[in-house]
Enzyme design. Structure first.
Site, PDB file in Angstrom:
ATOM      1  CD1 TRP A  63       0.045   0.229   8.466  1.00  0.00           C
ATOM      2  CD2 TRP A  63       1.222  -1.603   8.969  1.00  0.00           C
ATOM      3  NE1 TRP A  63      -0.848  -0.720   8.937  1.00  0.00           N
ATOM      4  CE2 TRP A  63      -0.146  -1.860   9.255  1.00  0.00           C
ATOM      5  CE3 TRP A  63       2.152  -2.630   9.216  1.00  0.00           C
ATOM      6  CZ2 TRP A  63      -0.595  -3.074   9.767  1.00  0.00           C
ATOM      7  CZ3 TRP A  63       1.703  -3.838   9.712  1.00  0.00           C
ATOM      8  CH2 TRP A  63       0.341  -4.050   9.986  1.00  0.00           C
ATOM      9  CG  ASN A  64       1.566  -4.901   5.007  1.00  0.00           C
ATOM     10  OD1 ASN A  64       1.707  -4.028   4.143  1.00  0.00           O
ATOM     11  ND2 ASN A  64       0.799  -5.954   4.827  1.00  0.00           N
ATOM     12  CD  GLU A 110      -6.631  -8.540   5.767  1.00  0.00           C
ATOM     13  OE1 GLU A 110      -7.144  -7.400   5.728  1.00  0.00           O
ATOM     14  OE2 GLU A 110      -5.498  -8.774   5.320  1.00  0.00           O
ATOM     15  CE  LYS A 114      -1.342   8.149   2.858  1.00  0.00           C
ATOM     16  NZ  LYS A 114      -0.657   8.130   4.137  1.00  0.00           N
ATOM     17  N   PRO A 115       3.079   7.216   1.468  1.00  0.00           N
ATOM     18  CG  PRO A 115       5.100   7.529   2.597  1.00  0.00           C
ATOM     19  CD  PRO A 115       4.213   8.149   1.543  1.00  0.00           C
ATOM     20  CB  ALA A 116       1.415   3.635   6.107  1.00  0.00           C
ATOM     21  CB  SER A 117       0.838   8.058   9.335  1.00  0.00           C
ATOM     22  OG  SER A 117       0.022   8.831   8.514  1.00  0.00           O
ATOM     23  CB  SER A 167      -8.054  -1.800   4.755  1.00  0.00           C
ATOM     24  OG  SER A 167      -8.362  -0.431   4.638  1.00  0.00           O
ATOM     25  CB  CYS A 210      -2.335  -8.520   1.939  1.00  0.00           C
ATOM     26  SG  CYS A 210      -0.999  -8.627   0.762  1.00  0.00           S
ATOM     27  CD  GLU A 216      -2.429  -5.780  -5.967  1.00  0.00           C
ATOM     28  OE1 GLU A 216      -2.719  -6.748  -5.243  1.00  0.00           O
ATOM     29  OE2 GLU A 216      -2.246  -5.901  -7.191  1.00  0.00           O
ATOM     30  CG  LEU A 217      -8.436  -3.553  -2.269  1.00  0.00           C
ATOM     31  CD1 LEU A 217      -9.912  -3.401  -2.595  1.00  0.00           C
ATOM     32  CD2 LEU A 217      -7.852  -2.229  -1.795  1.00  0.00           C
ATOM     33  CD  GLU A 275       0.435  -3.082  -7.267  1.00  0.00           C
ATOM     34  OE1 GLU A 275       1.064  -3.552  -6.306  1.00  0.00           O
ATOM     35  OE2 GLU A 275      -0.086  -1.955  -7.250  1.00  0.00           O
TER      36      GLU A 275
HETATM   37  P1  NAP Z   1      -5.173   1.063   5.454  1.00  0.00           P
HETATM   38  O1  NAP Z   1      -5.676   1.527   6.757  1.00  0.00           O
HETATM   39  O2  NAP Z   1      -6.130   0.881   4.351  1.00  0.00           O
HETATM   40  O3  NAP Z   1      -4.038   2.098   5.038  1.00  0.00           O
HETATM   41  C1  NAP Z   1      -3.330   1.982   3.827  1.00  0.00           C
HETATM   42  C2  NAP Z   1      -2.941   3.362   3.341  1.00  0.00           C
HETATM   43  O4  NAP Z   1      -4.126   4.115   3.120  1.00  0.00           O
HETATM   44  C3  NAP Z   1      -2.104   4.164   4.327  1.00  0.00           C
HETATM   45  O5  NAP Z   1      -1.177   4.934   3.603  1.00  0.00           O
HETATM   46  C4  NAP Z   1      -3.142   5.067   4.977  1.00  0.00           C
HETATM   47  O6  NAP Z   1      -2.600   6.273   5.439  1.00  0.00           O
HETATM   48  C5  NAP Z   1      -4.030   5.341   3.795  1.00  0.00           C
HETATM   49  N1  NAP Z   1      -5.360   5.805   4.156  1.00  0.00           N
HETATM   50  C6  NAP Z   1      -6.105   5.521   5.254  1.00  0.00           C
HETATM   51  N2  NAP Z   1      -7.283   6.173   5.202  1.00  0.00           N
HETATM   52  C7  NAP Z   1      -7.278   6.885   4.038  1.00  0.00           C
HETATM   53  C8  NAP Z   1      -8.203   7.766   3.419  1.00  0.00           C
HETATM   54  N3  NAP Z   1      -9.381   8.059   3.992  1.00  0.00           N
HETATM   55  N4  NAP Z   1      -7.864   8.321   2.237  1.00  0.00           N
HETATM   56  C9  NAP Z   1      -6.684   8.043   1.654  1.00  0.00           C
HETATM   57  N5  NAP Z   1      -5.764   7.232   2.215  1.00  0.00           N
HETATM   58  C10 NAP Z   1      -6.057   6.650   3.387  1.00  0.00           C
HETATM   59  O7  NAP Z   1      -4.434  -0.321   5.566  1.00  0.00           O
HETATM   60  P2  NAP Z   1      -3.254  -0.709   6.541  1.00  0.00           P
HETATM   61  O8  NAP Z   1      -3.838  -1.003   7.873  1.00  0.00           O
HETATM   62  O9  NAP Z   1      -2.147   0.267   6.465  1.00  0.00           O
HETATM   63  O10 NAP Z   1      -2.700  -2.032   5.832  1.00  0.00           O
HETATM   64  C11 NAP Z   1      -3.239  -3.266   6.055  1.00  0.00           C
HETATM   65  C12 NAP Z   1      -4.180  -3.672   4.949  1.00  0.00           C
HETATM   66  O11 NAP Z   1      -3.514  -3.642   3.700  1.00  0.00           O
HETATM   67  C13 NAP Z   1      -4.666  -5.084   5.116  1.00  0.00           C
HETATM   68  O12 NAP Z   1      -6.029  -5.151   4.814  1.00  0.00           O
HETATM   69  C14 NAP Z   1      -3.852  -5.856   4.079  1.00  0.00           C
HETATM   70  O13 NAP Z   1      -4.454  -7.043   3.672  1.00  0.00           O
HETATM   71  C15 NAP Z   1      -3.743  -4.854   2.993  1.00  0.00           C
HETATM   72  N6  NAP Z   1      -2.618  -5.136   2.095  1.00  0.00           N
HETATM   73  C16 NAP Z   1      -2.893  -5.590   0.837  1.00  0.00           C
HETATM   74  C17 NAP Z   1      -1.851  -5.903  -0.025  1.00  0.00           C
HETATM   75  C18 NAP Z   1      -2.115  -6.414  -1.405  1.00  0.00           C
HETATM   76  O14 NAP Z   1      -1.185  -6.433  -2.200  1.00  0.00           O
HETATM   77  N7  NAP Z   1      -3.324  -6.832  -1.751  1.00  0.00           N
HETATM   78  C19 NAP Z   1      -0.527  -5.736   0.399  1.00  0.00           C
HETATM   79  C20 NAP Z   1      -0.286  -5.276   1.684  1.00  0.00           C
HETATM   80  C21 NAP Z   1      -1.350  -4.965   2.519  1.00  0.00           C
HETATM   81  P3  NAP Z   1      -2.293   6.554   7.008  1.00  0.00           P
HETATM   82  O15 NAP Z   1      -1.372   5.507   7.438  1.00  0.00           O
HETATM   83  O16 NAP Z   1      -1.647   7.884   6.955  1.00  0.00           O
HETATM   84  O17 NAP Z   1      -3.601   6.530   7.680  1.00  0.00           O
END
Ligand code: NAP
Length: 495
Positions: free
Chosen positions: A168-169, A398, A192-195, A246, A301, A267-268, A475
């Site tokens: 979502w960020n 983080e 699949k974008p974030a909810s 994450s 991130c 990309e975590l 990327e």
């Molecule tokens: P997240 O909880 O991992 O969610 C990311 C995506 O994964 C969302 O679309 C989420 O869907 C989905 N998801 C969650 N649980 C899942 C599962 N069991 N199976 C499949 N998909 C699932 O992360 P976030 O809180 O949205 O984003 C923050 C994190 O992203 C931070 O750790 C940040 O550092 C990282 N990030 C990394 C980069 C990079 O380029 N390295 C860039 C941006 C962000 P729902 O929303 O529907 O739950």
């Protein structure tokens, strides 16, 4: 129908002031058509108000989207690259034409200041533009032969159907950074974008539709993440999973993808160190720290999470940074002059609060901020802490919020050791003027991206990605198409 032409369930909802209200969608986009019953609420994090509801897709609907992408792959992958890329280019032009609306949708669902949202739309569209060009250059190679009667050629072909899961960020950039290279080289995608932020993604689908990208090439589904993820990772029709989010969820998706031996791009998370050396230009260091730490209210991130300052400049740097942080206006992203929006949700707010409390218990002191903002909701005061130590929570997790902890160090070696003492390795920053130090520290830091005398490092033309548990693959740049291609070696014998 309401002003936004939504389903009857959503007829009270609207985002005022959209120039093109039909960009606000409340259904998923599958096989070139809008589908699903709105059910899952999408709210504005600055006000808590409902924007619209979107469908809650699960396993069966995901399988349908995969089938659509799989069917579309046959013709899309066969199209001439120049023809495909012309459509991707048109998608880019539409993204830029609708920049204001895309930014307003983004700010409404995500909370970031409108100026930042506009910046993200331009940045995100930059990937679409770049790959509409780069997609024509998926060159193979010829290898000087090992036998007089044979020749060796290597060609690159699109890998197939790609599952793309994004956070979502950065509701737009994280999608175009994956989808634009994938479709430009002939892959098809289930996205699949974030909810929390599906509306920017659905607007992108509408623009892809208008650009003439054929049905099934780019599908956007929203809903039960675990079901969608499971289906995407375990389907034999999907050949690659590209994920931004994450480390925890990335690990799960990798495990699930192992069942079908898929290509994965990850990309975590990160825990970026930012180091200010005694020889730094302090104004430059403050500006870079502000940009790296506080962009998107600290929810990137690549945000500086651990700020290390050498003892000779510690006090002066702390004073200058505190002044800049305290001057930031906090508010709803659409308000004039706002530099800090709300955090995305209650859990994010509580995490920042826990990190600040943990630091204070360990002896840190507040220079500015340090508590929830008086606006309430998920607003938190931009915060600077001093006297922090390496045993505090932010060193291993983080913070993902507006907390800048300043730690004192003595020597270059000590700073490098602290910086590298992390399971993450996405980005790192340092500020110094000595050329020897710049090379030494740049080479020693264990991170995929290094900002030197600079806090903003993202651009479509450079490779973005992490080391260690921050990810796999890159990327952006010409490297960003590599993981969407399968290399095929052909030996021609009997010449
Ligand atoms: P997240 O909880 O991992 O969610 C990311 C995506 O994964 C969302 O679309 C989420 O869907 C989905 N998801 C969650 N649980 C899942 C599962 N069991 N199976 C499949 N998909 C699932 O992360 P976030 O809180 O949205 O984003 C923050 C994190 O992203 C931070 O750790 C940040 O550092 C990282 N990030 C990394 C980069 C990079 O380029 N390295 C860039 C941006 C962000 P729902 O929303 O529907 O739950």
């Amino acid at each position: 129908m309401s002003v936004n032409e939504l389903s009857p369930d959503n007829d009270q909802a609207a985002i005022p002031n959209l120039k093109d209200p039909s960009l606000l969608k409340d259904q998923c986009y599958v096989d070139g058509a809008w589908a699903g019953t709105p059910d899952l609420p999408v709210t504005n994090p600055a006000t808590g108000e409902l924007i619209v509801k979107v469908p809650r897709f699960g396993t069966a609907e995901t399988a349908q989207a995969i089938d659509a992408a799989h069917e579309a792959f046959a013709s899309w992958s066969q199209m001439l690259a120049a023809e495909r890329c012309k459509l991707v280019r048109r998608w880019y032009e539409l993204q830029m034409e609708h920049l204001d609306d895309l930014a307003l949708i983004m700010t409404t669902e995500q909370g970031k200041p409108l100026a930042e949202a506009k910046g993200e739309v331009a940045y995100a569209a930059g990937f679409t533009e770049f790959y509409s060009e780069e997609g024509k250059r998926a060159y193979g190679e010829t290898i000087p032969t090992h036998r007089k009667d044979a020749r060796i050629v290597v060609i690159n072909q699109p890998i197939g159907v790609v599952g793309a899961i994004t956070p979502w960020n950065f509701p737009m950039a994280m999608i175009t950074r994956k989808v634009a290279p994938a479709i430009s080289v002939g892959c098809t995608v289930v996205s699949k974008p974030a909810s929390e932020t599906p509306l920017t993604a659905l607007a992108l689908a509408e623009l892809a539709h208008r650009a003439g990208i054929p049905k099934g090439v780019f599908n956007v589904i929203v809903g039960k993440s675990s079901e969608i993820g499971k289906e995407l990772t375990t389907s034999n029709k999907v050949r690659m999973i590209t994920f931004t989010g994450s480390t925890e969820v990335g690990r799960l998706l990798m495990e699930q993808s192992a069942s079908t031996i898929k290509q994965v791009g990850m990309e975590l998370g990160g825990n970026a160190p930012l180091i200010v050396f005694d020889d730094a230009d302090l104004d430059q260091a403050v500006a870079g720290t502000m940009a790296s730490k506080f962009r998107n209210t600290g929810q990137t991130c690549v945000c500086a999470n651990r700020i290390l300052v050498q003892e000779g400049v510690y006090d002066e740097f702390a004073e200058k940074l505190t002044k800049a942080v305290a001057a930031m206006k906090v508010g709803e992203g659409i308000e004039e002059g706002v530099a800090q929006g709300p955090l995305i949700n209650q859990a994010a707010l509580e995490k920042v609060e826990a990190h600040v409390e943990n630091a204070l218990k360990g002896g840190a002191k507040v220079l500015t901020g340090g508590k929830r903002h008086e606006r309430g909701g998920t607003f938190y005061e931009p915060t600077v802490l001093t006297d922090v130590t390496t045993d505090m929570l932010f060193n291993t997790e983080e913070t993902f919020g507006p907390m800048a902890p300043l730690q004192r160090f003595k020597t270059e070696d000590e700073a490098i050791a602290i910086a590298n003492d992390s399971e993450y390795g996405l980005s790192a920053y340092f500020f110094a003027r000595d050329i020897g130090r710049i090379w030494r520290v740049g080479e020693a830091l264990e991170a995929g991206i290094i900002g030197i005398n600079e806090g903003v490092i993202s651009t479509p033309i450079a490779p973005f990605g992490g080391m260690k548990q921050s990810g796999i693959g890159r990327e952006g740049s010409h490297h960003g198409i590599e993981e969407f291609l399968e290399m095929k070696y052909m030996l021609m014998g009997g010449l």
